[in-house]
Design an enzyme around this catalytic site. Structure first.
Site, PDB file in Angstrom:
ATOM      1  N   ARG A  39       0.877  -1.196   0.000  1.00  0.00           N
ATOM      2  CA  ARG A  39       0.000   0.000   0.000  1.00  0.00           C
ATOM      3  C   ARG A  39       0.898   1.224   0.000  1.00  0.00           C
ATOM      4  NH1 ARG A  39      -1.858   3.329   4.040  1.00  0.00           N
ATOM      5  NH2 ARG A  39      -3.906   4.308   3.702  1.00  0.00           N
ATOM      6  N   SER A 110     -12.751  -2.634   1.122  1.00  0.00           N
ATOM      7  CA  SER A 110     -12.941  -1.974   2.423  1.00  0.00           C
ATOM      8  C   SER A 110     -14.412  -1.665   2.594  1.00  0.00           C
ATOM      9  CB  SER A 110     -12.184  -0.639   2.455  1.00  0.00           C
ATOM     10  OG  SER A 110     -10.826  -0.848   2.218  1.00  0.00           O
ATOM     11  N   LYS A 139      -3.593   6.373   8.616  1.00  0.00           N
ATOM     12  CA  LYS A 139      -4.414   6.814   7.481  1.00  0.00           C
ATOM     13  C   LYS A 139      -5.191   8.023   7.988  1.00  0.00           C
ATOM     14  CE  LYS A 139      -8.507   5.181   4.834  1.00  0.00           C
ATOM     15  NZ  LYS A 139      -8.359   5.131   3.388  1.00  0.00           N
TER      16      LYS A 139
HETATM   17  C1  LIG Z   1      -5.386   1.433   5.688  1.00  0.00           C
HETATM   18  C2  LIG Z   1      -6.291   1.683   6.829  1.00  0.00           C
HETATM   19  N1  LIG Z   1      -7.658   1.615   6.696  1.00  0.00           N
HETATM   20  C3  LIG Z   1      -8.338   1.875   7.824  1.00  0.00           C
HETATM   21  S1  LIG Z   1      -7.251   2.228   9.094  1.00  0.00           S
HETATM   22  C4  LIG Z   1      -5.862   2.004   8.101  1.00  0.00           C
HETATM   23  C5  LIG Z   1      -4.478   2.185   8.614  1.00  0.00           C
HETATM   24  C6  LIG Z   1      -4.069   1.049   9.492  1.00  0.00           C
HETATM   25  O1  LIG Z   1      -2.751   1.290   9.934  1.00  0.00           O
HETATM   26  P1  LIG Z   1      -2.290   0.936  11.423  1.00  0.00           P
HETATM   27  O2  LIG Z   1      -2.273  -0.577  11.538  1.00  0.00           O
HETATM   28  O3  LIG Z   1      -0.912   1.530  11.505  1.00  0.00           O
HETATM   29  O4  LIG Z   1      -3.274   1.597  12.343  1.00  0.00           O
HETATM   30  C1  LIG Z   2      -8.275   0.160   3.829  1.00  0.00           C
HETATM   31  C2  LIG Z   2      -8.023  -1.170   3.943  1.00  0.00           C
HETATM   32  C3  LIG Z   2      -8.908  -2.033   4.654  1.00  0.00           C
HETATM   33  N1  LIG Z   2      -8.643  -3.337   4.765  1.00  0.00           N
HETATM   34  C4  LIG Z   2      -7.530  -3.882   4.186  1.00  0.00           C
HETATM   35  C5  LIG Z   2      -7.288  -5.334   4.341  1.00  0.00           C
HETATM   36  N2  LIG Z   2      -6.672  -3.120   3.488  1.00  0.00           N
HETATM   37  C6  LIG Z   2      -6.845  -1.797   3.318  1.00  0.00           C
HETATM   38  N3  LIG Z   2      -6.027  -1.111   2.644  1.00  0.00           N
END
Ligand SMILES: Cc1ncsc1CCOP(=O)(O)O
Ligand SMILES: C=C1C=NC(C)=NC1=N
Ligand SMILES: [Mg+2]
Length: 209
Positions: A39, A110, A139
């Protein structure tokens, strides 16, 4: 896909890794992660050729370890390099379109509501990611923090459909996400920023069993 594949689903891009992302991924694999998503987002994220070359290196590492390599958002890149699948958000192309493009690949979506969940199932998604379960700084534009109640409801309605929790999940809270019924946890920081990513992944793997 086998729900167990989602148990310890590591997600990272170069901005999330203090060391090289290749080294971080190799350490996480040593610890026992079950799936990886590239990502590449945020400040300083790679683009173009540099992003593609990094994706190819990470894909090779996953292939050698026998774990699925998933690309976030960038459907064209996923198809071009022959990734095992893609993960898309609500703002990306509809899962049904991606489903056709990716053919036999894994399509993850998602979701943040029961309606989005049911739409993803109808569109042919292989798994859904839901969150943020807890507060996260990784994020910036997340939906409100959801806690584990939606996971519980999703599993009550569709017990067999693969669901992974994401957002602010740490070694201390992974057990609660599992207890709510999730098939696994999707994690960026708790692994990528750990002093020892292998140890963090191994702890999570044990928690998920
Ligand atoms: C991609 C994403 N989607 C919802 S929260 C998130 C970030 C998760 O990152 P972390 O595990 O560092 O909280
Ligand atoms: C936003 C997200 C939610 N869920 C997963 C598995 N990946 C992502 N990038
Ligand atoms: Mg997206």
């Amino acid at each position: 896909m086998d729900n167990k594949q989602l148990a310890v689903y590591f997600i990272a891009g170069t901005p999330n890794c203090p060391k090289s992302i290749e080294q971080t991924l190799e350490e996480a694999i040593k610890g026992g992660i079950t799936m990886f998503q590239f990502r590449e987002k945020g400040k300083g994220a790679l683009v173009g050729e540099a992003k593609k070359e990094t994706a190819l290196r990470l894909q090779l590492i996953c292939r050698e370890a026998g774990i699925p390599f998933i690309v976030n958002d960038d459907i064209e890149l996923a198809i071009e390099i022959g990734a095992d699948g893609v993960h898309i958000g609500q703002e990306d192309k509809a899962a049904s379109i991606v489903r056709d493009k990716i053919k036999g690949g894994i399509v993850g979506v998602s979701v943040h509501t029961m309606e989005e969940f049911e739409e993803a199932i109808k569109d042919g998604a292989d798994y859904v990611g839901t969150g943020p379960i807890y507060a996260t700084v990784t994020k910036s534009d997340t939906r409100p923090v959801a806690g584990t109640s939606l996971i519980r409801r999703m599993k009550e309605r569709y017990p067999e459909f693969p669901v992974v929790g994401i957002g602010g999940i740490t070694l201390e809270t992974a057990g609660a996400v599992m207890e709510a019924g999730a098939d696994g946890v999707s994690i960026i920081t708790a692994i990528s920023m750990a002093d020892d990513p292998a140890e963090a992944a191994a702890y999570l793997k044990k928690e998920m069993q």
